[in-house]
Scaffold this motif. Structure first.
Motif, PDB file in Angstrom:
ATOM      1  N   UNK A   1      71.986  52.752  70.034  1.00  0.00           N
ATOM      2  CA  UNK A   1      72.297  52.264  71.373  1.00  0.00           C
ATOM      3  C   UNK A   1      71.635  50.905  71.614  1.00  0.00           C
ATOM      4  N   UNK A   2      71.396  50.149  70.607  1.00  0.00           N
ATOM      5  CA  UNK A   2      70.633  48.909  70.728  1.00  0.00           C
ATOM      6  C   UNK A   2      71.252  47.945  71.741  1.00  0.00           C
ATOM      7  N   UNK A   3      72.547  47.840  71.764  1.00  0.00           N
ATOM      8  CA  UNK A   3      73.165  46.875  72.669  1.00  0.00           C
ATOM      9  C   UNK A   3      73.051  47.303  74.118  1.00  0.00           C
ATOM     10  N   UNK A   4      72.966  48.602  74.361  1.00  0.00           N
ATOM     11  CA  UNK A   4      72.839  49.081  75.735  1.00  0.00           C
ATOM     12  C   UNK A   4      71.449  48.870  76.288  1.00  0.00           C
TER      13      UNK A   4
ATOM     14  N   UNK B   1      64.892  40.455  79.769  1.00  0.00           N
ATOM     15  CA  UNK B   1      64.235  39.149  79.804  1.00  0.00           C
ATOM     16  C   UNK B   1      64.540  38.329  78.559  1.00  0.00           C
ATOM     17  N   UNK B   2      64.485  38.985  77.390  1.00  0.00           N
ATOM     18  CA  UNK B   2      64.804  38.281  76.156  1.00  0.00           C
ATOM     19  C   UNK B   2      66.254  37.825  76.159  1.00  0.00           C
ATOM     20  N   UNK B   3      67.158  38.668  76.638  1.00  0.00           N
ATOM     21  CA  UNK B   3      68.582  38.343  76.681  1.00  0.00           C
ATOM     22  C   UNK B   3      68.835  37.160  77.611  1.00  0.00           C
ATOM     23  N   UNK B   4      68.185  37.162  78.765  1.00  0.00           N
ATOM     24  CA  UNK B   4      68.352  36.065  79.722  1.00  0.00           C
ATOM     25  C   UNK B   4      67.809  34.765  79.143  1.00  0.00           C
ATOM     26  N   UNK B   5      66.660  34.818  78.509  1.00  0.00           N
ATOM     27  CA  UNK B   5      66.087  33.615  77.891  1.00  0.00           C
ATOM     28  C   UNK B   5      67.008  33.068  76.817  1.00  0.00           C
ATOM     29  N   UNK B   6      67.610  33.971  76.019  1.00  0.00           N
ATOM     30  CA  UNK B   6      68.534  33.513  74.976  1.00  0.00           C
ATOM     31  C   UNK B   6      69.754  32.828  75.586  1.00  0.00           C
ATOM     32  N   UNK B   7      70.287  33.403  76.668  1.00  0.00           N
ATOM     33  CA  UNK B   7      71.442  32.791  77.326  1.00  0.00           C
ATOM     34  C   UNK B   7      71.080  31.438  77.926  1.00  0.00           C
ATOM     35  N   UNK B   8      69.886  31.330  78.521  1.00  0.00           N
ATOM     36  CA  UNK B   8      69.452  30.057  79.087  1.00  0.00           C
ATOM     37  C   UNK B   8      69.310  29.009  77.990  1.00  0.00           C
ATOM     38  N   UNK B   9      68.775  29.404  76.829  1.00  0.00           N
ATOM     39  CA  UNK B   9      68.637  28.481  75.716  1.00  0.00           C
ATOM     40  C   UNK B   9      70.011  28.021  75.223  1.00  0.00           C
ATOM     41  N   UNK B  10      70.948  28.962  75.115  1.00  0.00           N
ATOM     42  CA  UNK B  10      72.305  28.602  74.694  1.00  0.00           C
ATOM     43  C   UNK B  10      72.934  27.624  75.677  1.00  0.00           C
ATOM     44  N   UNK B  11      72.750  27.861  76.978  1.00  0.00           N
ATOM     45  CA  UNK B  11      73.287  26.951  77.984  1.00  0.00           C
ATOM     46  C   UNK B  11      72.686  25.568  77.851  1.00  0.00           C
ATOM     47  N   UNK B  12      71.372  25.484  77.634  1.00  0.00           N
ATOM     48  CA  UNK B  12      70.710  24.189  77.482  1.00  0.00           C
ATOM     49  C   UNK B  12      71.249  23.444  76.270  1.00  0.00           C
ATOM     50  N   UNK B  13      71.431  24.164  75.161  1.00  0.00           N
ATOM     51  CA  UNK B  13      71.969  23.535  73.951  1.00  0.00           C
ATOM     52  C   UNK B  13      73.393  23.036  74.197  1.00  0.00           C
ATOM     53  N   UNK B  14      74.202  23.856  74.847  1.00  0.00           N
ATOM     54  CA  UNK B  14      75.580  23.441  75.122  1.00  0.00           C
ATOM     55  C   UNK B  14      75.642  22.250  76.069  1.00  0.00           C
TER      56      UNK B  14
END
Length: 131
Positions: A65-68, A73-86
């Motif tokens: 159930x890893x994805x659930x 916090x880690x997921x949000x930070x990863x998305x913020x990093x992706x947005x910054x890179x884009x």
């Protein structure tokens, strides 16, 4: 390593949480294991370590159930990093396109200016030869 014929016991989140609370109150591992019916005392040590590292999230069963249960916090930070890179990539691409369009516009303006000056010189030469 598992032995042939060995059965595994899984404990509910509530049992794990109660065992952690009892240990934090000062009970020994042996007493907690006897009271809650936990076969392996070493499990309590593992639960305590996970609880200290990750809180209640560490006591949950994550198998399959890893994805659930992704740490938010880690997921949000990863998305913020992706947005910054884009955003950076978009800014660079935009600047390159702008430079190309400016460069081609100035080049065509220069070409037009050069062509008009050549045309003027040619017409001036033609006027001077006819005079």
């Amino acid at each position: 390593m598992a032995k042939k014929g060995q059965t595994f016991v899984s404990y509910s989140f509530e049992t794990k949480k109660r065992a952690i609370e009892m240990r934090l109150e000062g009970m020994t591992k042996k007493k907690v294991a006897e009271e809650l019916g936990i076969a392996d005392i070493g499990r309590l040590k593992v639960w305590m370590r996970r609880y200290n590292q990750m809180g209640d999230f560490g006591l949950m069963d994550h198998r399959g159930k890893r994805e659930r249960y992704i740490d938010e916090n880690r997921y949000i930070k990863r998305l913020e990093m992706e947005n910054a890179v884009l955003k950076k990539w978009f800014a660079i691409t935009k600047a390159e396109v702008y430079q190309r369009s400016i460069g081609s516009a100035t080049t065509s303006e220069k070409d037009l200016a050069l062509q008009s000056s050549v045309t003027r010189l040619g017409s001036l030469e033609a006027d001077t030869t006819t005079m």
